[in-house]
Design a protein around this motif. Structure first.
Motif, PDB file in Angstrom:
ATOM      1  N   ARG A  85      11.687 -21.352 -22.338  1.00  0.00           N
ATOM      2  CA  ARG A  85      13.127 -21.583 -22.128  1.00  0.00           C
ATOM      3  C   ARG A  85      13.789 -21.851 -23.468  1.00  0.00           C
ATOM      4  O   ARG A  85      13.122 -22.136 -24.463  1.00  0.00           O
ATOM      5  N   HIS A  86      15.116 -21.790 -23.479  1.00  0.00           N
ATOM      6  CA  HIS A  86      15.884 -22.155 -24.671  1.00  0.00           C
ATOM      7  C   HIS A  86      15.873 -23.674 -24.794  1.00  0.00           C
ATOM      8  O   HIS A  86      16.186 -24.357 -23.827  1.00  0.00           O
ATOM      9  N   PRO A  87      15.492 -24.240 -25.954  1.00  0.00           N
ATOM     10  CA  PRO A  87      15.603 -25.696 -26.116  1.00  0.00           C
ATOM     11  C   PRO A  87      17.054 -26.131 -25.914  1.00  0.00           C
ATOM     12  O   PRO A  87      17.974 -25.413 -26.283  1.00  0.00           O
ATOM     13  N   GLY A  88      17.222 -27.281 -25.298  1.00  0.00           N
ATOM     14  CA  GLY A  88      18.573 -27.777 -25.042  1.00  0.00           C
ATOM     15  C   GLY A  88      19.156 -27.256 -23.744  1.00  0.00           C
ATOM     16  O   GLY A  88      20.274 -27.577 -23.383  1.00  0.00           O
ATOM     17  N   SER A  89      18.382 -26.446 -23.018  1.00  0.00           N
ATOM     18  CA  SER A  89      18.878 -25.905 -21.753  1.00  0.00           C
ATOM     19  C   SER A  89      18.850 -26.983 -20.681  1.00  0.00           C
ATOM     20  O   SER A  89      18.316 -28.067 -20.872  1.00  0.00           O
ATOM     21  N   ALA A  90      19.409 -26.665 -19.518  1.00  0.00           N
ATOM     22  CA  ALA A  90      19.402 -27.606 -18.394  1.00  0.00           C
ATOM     23  C   ALA A  90      17.972 -27.971 -18.012  1.00  0.00           C
ATOM     24  O   ALA A  90      17.710 -29.079 -17.557  1.00  0.00           O
ATOM     25  N   ALA A  91      17.018 -27.057 -18.245  1.00  0.00           N
ATOM     26  CA  ALA A  91      15.618 -27.351 -17.916  1.00  0.00           C
ATOM     27  C   ALA A  91      15.089 -28.505 -18.757  1.00  0.00           C
ATOM     28  O   ALA A  91      14.282 -29.296 -18.292  1.00  0.00           O
ATOM     29  N   ASP A  92      15.538 -28.619 -20.011  1.00  0.00           N
ATOM     30  CA  ASP A  92      15.108 -29.729 -20.864  1.00  0.00           C
ATOM     31  C   ASP A  92      15.583 -31.062 -20.293  1.00  0.00           C
ATOM     32  O   ASP A  92      14.927 -32.078 -20.464  1.00  0.00           O
ATOM     33  N   ALA A  93      16.735 -31.059 -19.654  1.00  0.00           N
ATOM     34  CA  ALA A  93      17.289 -32.288 -19.098  1.00  0.00           C
ATOM     35  C   ALA A  93      16.690 -32.595 -17.720  1.00  0.00           C
ATOM     36  O   ALA A  93      17.023 -33.592 -17.115  1.00  0.00           O
ATOM     37  N   GLY A  94      15.821 -31.701 -17.237  1.00  0.00           N
ATOM     38  CA  GLY A  94      15.194 -31.916 -15.941  1.00  0.00           C
ATOM     39  C   GLY A  94      16.078 -31.538 -14.776  1.00  0.00           C
ATOM     40  O   GLY A  94      15.789 -31.874 -13.645  1.00  0.00           O
ATOM     41  N   THR A  95      17.173 -30.798 -15.041  1.00  0.00           N
ATOM     42  CA  THR A  95      18.095 -30.445 -13.964  1.00  0.00           C
ATOM     43  C   THR A  95      17.921 -29.017 -13.481  1.00  0.00           C
ATOM     44  O   THR A  95      18.620 -28.582 -12.591  1.00  0.00           O
ATOM     45  N   ALA A  96      16.999 -28.279 -14.065  1.00  0.00           N
ATOM     46  CA  ALA A  96      16.756 -26.909 -13.616  1.00  0.00           C
ATOM     47  C   ALA A  96      15.310 -26.551 -13.934  1.00  0.00           C
ATOM     48  O   ALA A  96      14.673 -27.163 -14.780  1.00  0.00           O
ATOM     49  N   THR A  97      14.814 -25.541 -13.247  1.00  0.00           N
ATOM     50  CA  THR A  97      13.449 -25.093 -13.544  1.00  0.00           C
ATOM     51  C   THR A  97      13.488 -24.082 -14.677  1.00  0.00           C
ATOM     52  O   THR A  97      14.367 -23.250 -14.719  1.00  0.00           O
ATOM     53  N   PRO A  98      12.518 -24.141 -15.608  1.00  0.00           N
ATOM     54  CA  PRO A  98      12.469 -23.150 -16.675  1.00  0.00           C
ATOM     55  C   PRO A  98      12.288 -21.766 -16.072  1.00  0.00           C
ATOM     56  O   PRO A  98      11.653 -21.629 -15.048  1.00  0.00           O
ATOM     57  N   GLY A  99      12.844 -20.745 -16.715  1.00  0.00           N
ATOM     58  CA  GLY A  99      12.854 -19.468 -16.034  1.00  0.00           C
ATOM     59  C   GLY A  99      12.331 -18.240 -16.724  1.00  0.00           C
ATOM     60  O   GLY A  99      12.509 -17.180 -16.183  1.00  0.00           O
ATOM     61  N   PHE A 100      11.740 -18.284 -17.903  1.00  0.00           N
ATOM     62  CA  PHE A 100      11.253 -17.065 -18.539  1.00  0.00           C
ATOM     63  C   PHE A 100       9.737 -17.041 -18.471  1.00  0.00           C
ATOM     64  O   PHE A 100       9.064 -17.717 -19.239  1.00  0.00           O
ATOM     65  N   LEU A 101       9.175 -16.260 -17.575  1.00  0.00           N
ATOM     66  CA  LEU A 101       7.733 -16.145 -17.428  1.00  0.00           C
ATOM     67  C   LEU A 101       7.229 -15.032 -18.338  1.00  0.00           C
ATOM     68  O   LEU A 101       7.738 -13.910 -18.298  1.00  0.00           O
ATOM     69  N   LEU A 102       6.241 -15.323 -19.165  1.00  0.00           N
ATOM     70  CA  LEU A 102       5.660 -14.341 -20.078  1.00  0.00           C
ATOM     71  C   LEU A 102       4.646 -13.514 -19.292  1.00  0.00           C
ATOM     72  O   LEU A 102       3.583 -14.001 -18.920  1.00  0.00           O
ATOM     73  N   THR A 103       4.997 -12.250 -18.987  1.00  0.00           N
ATOM     74  CA  THR A 103       4.172 -11.428 -18.094  1.00  0.00           C
ATOM     75  C   THR A 103       3.379 -10.336 -18.801  1.00  0.00           C
ATOM     76  O   THR A 103       2.450  -9.789 -18.218  1.00  0.00           O
ATOM     77  N   ALA A 104       3.743  -9.969 -20.036  1.00  0.00           N
ATOM     78  CA  ALA A 104       2.999  -8.932 -20.766  1.00  0.00           C
ATOM     79  C   ALA A 104       3.197  -9.123 -22.262  1.00  0.00           C
ATOM     80  O   ALA A 104       4.250  -9.583 -22.700  1.00  0.00           O
ATOM     81  N   MET A 105       2.151  -8.781 -23.041  1.00  0.00           N
ATOM     82  CA  MET A 105       2.223  -8.863 -24.503  1.00  0.00           C
ATOM     83  C   MET A 105       1.548  -7.644 -25.109  1.00  0.00           C
ATOM     84  O   MET A 105       0.494  -7.226 -24.635  1.00  0.00           O
ATOM     85  N   GLU A 106       2.166  -7.128 -26.162  1.00  0.00           N
ATOM     86  CA  GLU A 106       1.602  -6.001 -26.889  1.00  0.00           C
ATOM     87  C   GLU A 106       1.564  -6.362 -28.370  1.00  0.00           C
ATOM     88  O   GLU A 106       2.547  -6.853 -28.916  1.00  0.00           O
ATOM     89  N   TRP A 107       0.433  -6.123 -29.005  1.00  0.00           N
ATOM     90  CA  TRP A 107       0.259  -6.412 -30.427  1.00  0.00           C
ATOM     91  C   TRP A 107      -0.328  -5.171 -31.074  1.00  0.00           C
ATOM     92  O   TRP A 107      -1.434  -4.752 -30.727  1.00  0.00           O
ATOM     93  N   TYR A 108       0.422  -4.548 -31.961  1.00  0.00           N
ATOM     94  CA  TYR A 108       0.007  -3.306 -32.612  1.00  0.00           C
ATOM     95  C   TYR A 108      -0.438  -2.258 -31.600  1.00  0.00           C
ATOM     96  O   TYR A 108      -1.475  -1.608 -31.755  1.00  0.00           O
ATOM     97  N   GLY A 109       0.334  -2.100 -30.525  1.00  0.00           N
ATOM     98  CA  GLY A 109       0.070  -1.072 -29.530  1.00  0.00           C
ATOM     99  C   GLY A 109      -0.998  -1.412 -28.507  1.00  0.00           C
ATOM    100  O   GLY A 109      -1.270  -0.623 -27.614  1.00  0.00           O
ATOM    101  N   ARG A 110      -1.611  -2.579 -28.600  1.00  0.00           N
ATOM    102  CA  ARG A 110      -2.653  -3.007 -27.658  1.00  0.00           C
ATOM    103  C   ARG A 110      -2.128  -4.108 -26.753  1.00  0.00           C
ATOM    104  O   ARG A 110      -1.446  -5.017 -27.220  1.00  0.00           O
ATOM    105  N   GLN A 111      -2.474  -4.053 -25.481  1.00  0.00           N
ATOM    106  CA  GLN A 111      -2.155  -5.143 -24.566  1.00  0.00           C
ATOM    107  C   GLN A 111      -3.068  -6.320 -24.893  1.00  0.00           C
ATOM    108  O   GLN A 111      -4.284  -6.140 -25.042  1.00  0.00           O
TER     109      GLN A 111
END
Length: 98
Positions: free
Chosen positions: A18-44
């Motif tokens: 999440r973005h620091p300073g977001s509502a999630a940091d204050a405990g008023t919302a759930t964090p929302g960016f799930l890291l679902t895939a990563m590629e490094w130099y063309g490799r998963q």
């Protein structure tokens, strides 16, 4: 998909960011960016270590909003223990987020 640099810690698949300073940091919302895939130099890969850059896929409400140079911090559920530094990633210019 977004081009990022891991600037602290190790980013792993399944982490929530999440973005620091977001509502999630204050405990008023759930964090929302799930890291679902990563590629490094063309490799998963399953993790991205500090100082490395790669392409990542973030899902969830607002996942398309990070702009270049935005820093995203992992949600507290991923901290290793007391005093542990949470992984952080930064969006880089030149990718779809740039």
């Amino acid at each position: 998909m977004c081009v990022v640099r891991c600037i602290e810690g190790t980013a792993r698949l399944g982490m929530v960011f999440r973005h620091p300073g977001s509502a999630a940091d204050a405990g008023t919302a759930t964090p929302g960016f799930l890291l679902t895939a990563m590629e490094w130099y063309g490799r998963q890969v399953e993790q991205l270590d500090a100082v490395h850059s790669g392409k990542v896929t973030l899902t969830g409400a607002g996942a398309e909003t990070p702009a270049k140079r935005d820093v995203l911090k992992s949600a507290p559920i991923h901290r290793a223990g007391p005093g542990a530094t949470p992984p952080r990633i930064a969006a880089l210019p030149g990718g779809p987020a740039g």
